[in-house]
Design an enzyme around this catalytic site. Structure first.
Site, PDB file in Angstrom:
ATOM      1  N   HIS A  54       0.826  -1.201   0.000  1.00 45.27           N
ATOM      2  CA  HIS A  54       0.000   0.000   0.000  1.00 45.27           C
ATOM      3  C   HIS A  54       0.865   1.257   0.000  1.00 45.27           C
ATOM      4  CE1 HIS A  54      -2.490   3.057   2.273  1.00 45.27           C
ATOM      5  NE2 HIS A  54      -3.213   2.839   1.199  1.00 45.27           N
ATOM      6  N   GLU A  57       2.064   1.719  -3.457  1.00 46.98           N
ATOM      7  CA  GLU A  57       0.988   2.236  -4.312  1.00 46.98           C
ATOM      8  C   GLU A  57       0.964   3.766  -4.264  1.00 46.98           C
ATOM      9  OE1 GLU A  57      -3.334   3.501  -3.537  1.00 46.98           O
ATOM     10  OE2 GLU A  57      -3.060   1.418  -2.890  1.00 46.98           O
TER      11      GLU A  57
END
Length: 430
Positions: A54, A57
């Site tokens: 994450h 990302e």
């Protein structure tokens, strides 16, 4: 380079590097959706790197050797497009939606961001703060938090039980070098699918992707595509138990459920029908019994999450704290009733209709079509045609649904609760 035709007019090309490109041409639209899907998610992290996927990302939109963070966003927005990304437990997706004429720009921007991120130390620190705020914001949403508490109750310390975002304890000490190393180890061409749907030409998309990736780390040595994530090992689960998180909230939020099925389990079609009958809509048993007849909850529904080698099934309800015990008892009674007596042929027919309708209606835009292509390729290694999928749902029998119910709903279940309760509350349900 190998190209083949897929169901419903889709096409698939495997580049020498092992990267796959799948497209569906929809000439009647004036838009196109593009996604770069990477077979890496939070379950691929060690405990100390929890949240790395994450974190990554966020960082891949912060700049490359060709573009600054502002240029990445402004180039797409300047043509009226949108771009974003999301991380799951098993994959990460970077996507854009643009007018059909601007697809070449979207390919160049997304491929650049995913393949050639600089990851400046200053950007790492900025995004660390953003992610910590995101984690804090999530904790302020008890209706969301309860699902994470439930998932952890089922899977415990296994990566499937951990938060996709990571925690303050894992994100705070994570270094730029650790994240960059994770990036280069995991973001390999054989593990990536580029999917596009809309008013496009497959050969043109392939040419654009090859041009955008030329000279990058994804323009690598010849390799075969990575196979779908294996489901051969059994994921360990926790003994059923009750977890109560005390929060000063106006409602009590509960999830009751247990171990489900993996996404390749042949029972998944029967499970989809069962889920809809139990708590998939306003006509479902749980909605009718708890909200319509008694007015005890505004939101009550069931759901199933499926992974390569595991799954879970749960029922969520949010109610006034003083009514939580009553709501929980009603949920248990309904689950026991379905497990013991099954559901009728009429209910199965309605459940099938809901599954088919939601699937087909969900394919009405280019973004959904693009997601279907990518998930089929990345998670299953094949694309099932829409007609074939509808036929599989139609073939589900009442006996199959009731067998699934008897197997899944009779198991001991875990309970997750978030609300103004003492940790010893719900003792009768332990």
């Amino acid at each position: 380079m190998k190209t083949q035709s897929l169901p419903d007019g889709a096409k698939r090309t495997i580049l020498p590097s092992g990267l796959r490109i799948v497209t569906e041409s929809i000439p009647t639209t004036r838009s196109a959706a593009l996604g770069v899907w990477v077979g890496v998610g939070s379950r691929d992290e060690t405990p100390g790197m929890s949240g790395a996927s994450h974190f990554l990302e966020h960082l891949l939109f912060k700049g490359t050797h060709k573009r600054t963070a502002l240029q990445i966003s402004s180039e797409i927005e300047a043509v009226g497009g949108e771009t974003n990304a999301f991380t799951t437990k098993e994959y990460t997706c970077y996507y854009a939606r643009v007018l059909d004429a601007d697809l070449p720009l979207a390919v160049d921007v997304l491929c650049d961001a995913v393949a050639d991120s600089i990851m400046e130390p200053a950007d790492v620190e900025t995004e660390r703060g953003v992610i910590l705020e995101e984690i804090a914001m999530h904790e302020d949403e008890p209706g969301d938090e309860v699902h994470d508490v439930f998932t952890e109750a089922i899977f415990g310390s296994h990566p499937l039980g951990r938060l996709i975002s990571g925690t303050e304890e894992s994100i705070t000490p994570m270094t730029r070098n650790q994240i960059h190393s994770f990036y280069r180890r995991r973001y390999k061409a054989p593990n990536i699918v580029v999917a596009a749907a809309g008013n496009l030409d497959h050969a043109t998309v392939v040419r654009l992707v090859r041009k955008a990736l030329a000279g990058t780390a994804l323009d690598s040595e010849p390799a075969d595509p990575a196979p779908p994530r294996s489901g051969s090992k059994r994921v360990p689960t926790q003994k059923p138990h009750v977890v109560v998180r005390n929060r000063d909230t106006e409602q009590g939020h509960m999830v009751l459920g247990g171990v489900g099925i993996g996404r390749r389990d042949e029972r998944r079609f029967a499970m989809g029908v069962l889920n809809n009958v139990l708590g998939g809509g306003m006509s479902s048993r749980l909605f009718q019994e708890i909200r319509e007849k008694r007015g005890l909850a505004y939101s009550v529904y069931s759901y199933a999450s499926q992974y390569a080698d595991a799954g879970l099934f749960g029922v969520y309800a949010g109610s006034a704290p003083g009514k939580s015990d009553e709501v929980l008892d009603l949920v248990r009674v309904e689950l026991d009733r379905v497990a013991t007596h099954g559901i009728s042929a009429d209910e199965v027919a309605r459940g099938k209709g809901m599954v088919k309708g939601s699937y087909v209606l969900g394919l009405e835009d280019t973004g959904s079509r693009m997601s279907r292509l990518a998930k089929s390729e990345l998670l299953y290694g094949e694309l099932m045609g829409v007609d074939d999928l509808l036929a599989r749902v139609d073939a589900v029998t009442t006996d199959e649904v009731n067998e699934a119910a008897a197997g899944l709903l009779t198991q001991p279940m875990s309970l997750a609760v978030v609300g103004p309760f003492d940790e010893n509350a719900f003792g009768a349900h332990r």
